[in-house]
Scaffold this active site. Structure first.
Site, short mmCIF file in Angstrom:
data_model
loop_
_atom_site.label_atom_id
_atom_site.label_comp_id
_atom_site.label_asym_id
_atom_site.label_seq_id
_atom_site.Cartn_x
_atom_site.Cartn_y
_atom_site.Cartn_z
N ARG A 134 -0.63 -2.34 -6.85
CA ARG A 134 -0.96 -3.40 -5.89
C ARG A 134 -1.95 -4.38 -6.52
O ARG A 134 -1.78 -5.60 -6.41
CB ARG A 134 -1.55 -2.76 -4.64
N LYS B 166 -2.07 -2.38 7.89
CA LYS B 166 -3.25 -1.88 8.60
C LYS B 166 -3.36 -2.53 9.97
O LYS B 166 -3.07 -3.71 10.13
CB LYS B 166 -4.51 -2.17 7.78
N TYR C 261 5.57 -17.46 9.68
CA TYR C 261 6.49 -18.60 9.69
C TYR C 261 5.73 -19.91 9.90
O TYR C 261 6.12 -20.96 9.41
CB TYR C 261 7.53 -18.44 10.80
N ARG D 95 0.86 -1.18 0.00
CA ARG D 95 0.00 0.00 0.00
C ARG D 95 0.90 1.23 0.00
O ARG D 95 2.05 1.16 0.41
CB ARG D 95 -0.90 0.01 1.24
N HIS E 34 -4.04 -9.23 3.81
CA HIS E 34 -5.49 -9.20 3.98
C HIS E 34 -5.95 -10.03 5.17
O HIS E 34 -7.10 -9.97 5.55
CB HIS E 34 -6.18 -9.73 2.71
N HIS F 18 -2.37 2.17 -5.91
CA HIS F 18 -3.16 0.96 -5.69
C HIS F 18 -3.29 0.14 -6.97
O HIS F 18 -3.51 -1.07 -6.92
CB HIS F 18 -4.54 1.31 -5.13
#
Length: 301
Positions: free
Chosen positions: A250, A175, A282, A151, A273, A247
């Site tokens: 992206r 985010k 991991y 982003r 997301h 964007h």
């Protein structure tokens, strides 16, 4: 009879090749669409077999694809592939009701940022004038945006101490202050190094900005507006007639990976997301696997 995903996909492959006599490319496309649905269910930890998928689940899948940045044309093609898959299950008496009967392909009415083709990406990248400081910086952050699907805020906040060039990874704060590890490609690292050594290293860096990767010409944090404006100007120079923003890169990153056959779950992780911590990355997907996805499916790997 309850059929598993591996069984269904294997039989579907044979059905397409032998009974439908489709070309290898068509078979591959249909198989990829059916596999995407299986990957979606795995990413959501929903243990549903092919015969247990209903229309509501398929609609959730389309919403998921939209969130990943896949355009309506690509989604419509996937819906067509799913219809063929469930038609096969009906034909083989493995399913009684077709969940795609009332599934409509997404309409183009919902606005999504334009997605650039790979030749258009190259046009945009090539529009940056590498003989200028501003051009070197622009090429560097364009490469990073497209290489890693960041982003714009994540780009502006990117810190040098979070870039591991040796391993080809960046730690990104997304985010909700959620950290994730994202692969960064060799081309992006190359142009980032050009910028760091050729431009950033000569700036009068202001206090508090010492660890930021991208800076203004005054040595302060690069602003979102500067990134937006620069991309818009380069798009015009490149002759691109689409509405292009950070964007867009992206969305292009996600779309090119998914359409190339990349695992949805891996792309989902890289885009951030899912609310995950670095430790969970991991646990679910190791760094070697994410790097393999980028290497195999990203156009600029």
């Amino acid at each position: 009879m309850t059929i598993t995903w591996p069984q269904a996909l294997k039989q579907f492959d044979g059905y397409l090749r032998l009974e439908k006599a489709l070309s290898p490319n068509s078979v591959e496309a249909y198989m990829r669409d059916a596999t995407k649905l299986q990957q979606f269910l795995l990413s959501q930890r929903r243990h549903l077999g092919p015969a247990q998928v209903d229309t509501a689940t398929l609609r959730e899948f389309l919403v998921f694809l939209t969130d990943l940045g896949l355009g309506t044309a690509s989604q419509a093609r996937i819906v067509s592939g799913l219809k063929a898959f469930f038609e096969f299950l009906i034909t083989e008496d493995l399913l009684r009701e077709d969940p795609t009967d009332t599934l409509a392909a997404p309409k183009s009415g919902r606005h999504l940022p334009d997605t650039l083709s790979y030749p258009e990406i190259e046009q945009l990248l090539g529009a940056a004038d590498l003989s200028t400081d501003a051009g070197l910086r622009a090429r560097a952050f364009l490469e990073v945006l497209y290489s890693s699907g960041l982003r714009v805020t994540e780009l502006c906040d990117l810190r040098l101490s979070n870039i591991n060039a040796t391993e080809g990874y960046m730690k990104v704060l997304g985010k909700g202050n959620k950290e994730r590890l994202v692969p960064i490609g060799r081309e992006a690292l190359k142009h980032l190094n050009f910028y760091l050594s050729g431009v950033r290293g000569h700036l009068d860096i202001k206090p508090g900005a010492e660890d930021l990767a991208f800076l203004s010409h005054r040595g302060r944090q690069l602003s979102r507006i500067t990134v937006f404006t620069t991309i818009k100007e380069l798009a015009e120079l490149a002759g691109l007639r689409k509405t292009i923003s950070p964007h867009t890169l992206r969305h292009s990153f996600a779309t090119h990976l998914i359409e190339g056959g990349a695992d949805l779950r891996a792309v989902q992780e890289m885009l951030g997301h899912v609310s995950i911590t670095t430790t969970e990355i991991y646990t679910h997907l190791d760094r070697d696997y994410l790097r393999q996805v980028i290497t195999e499916f990203h156009p600029r790997s």
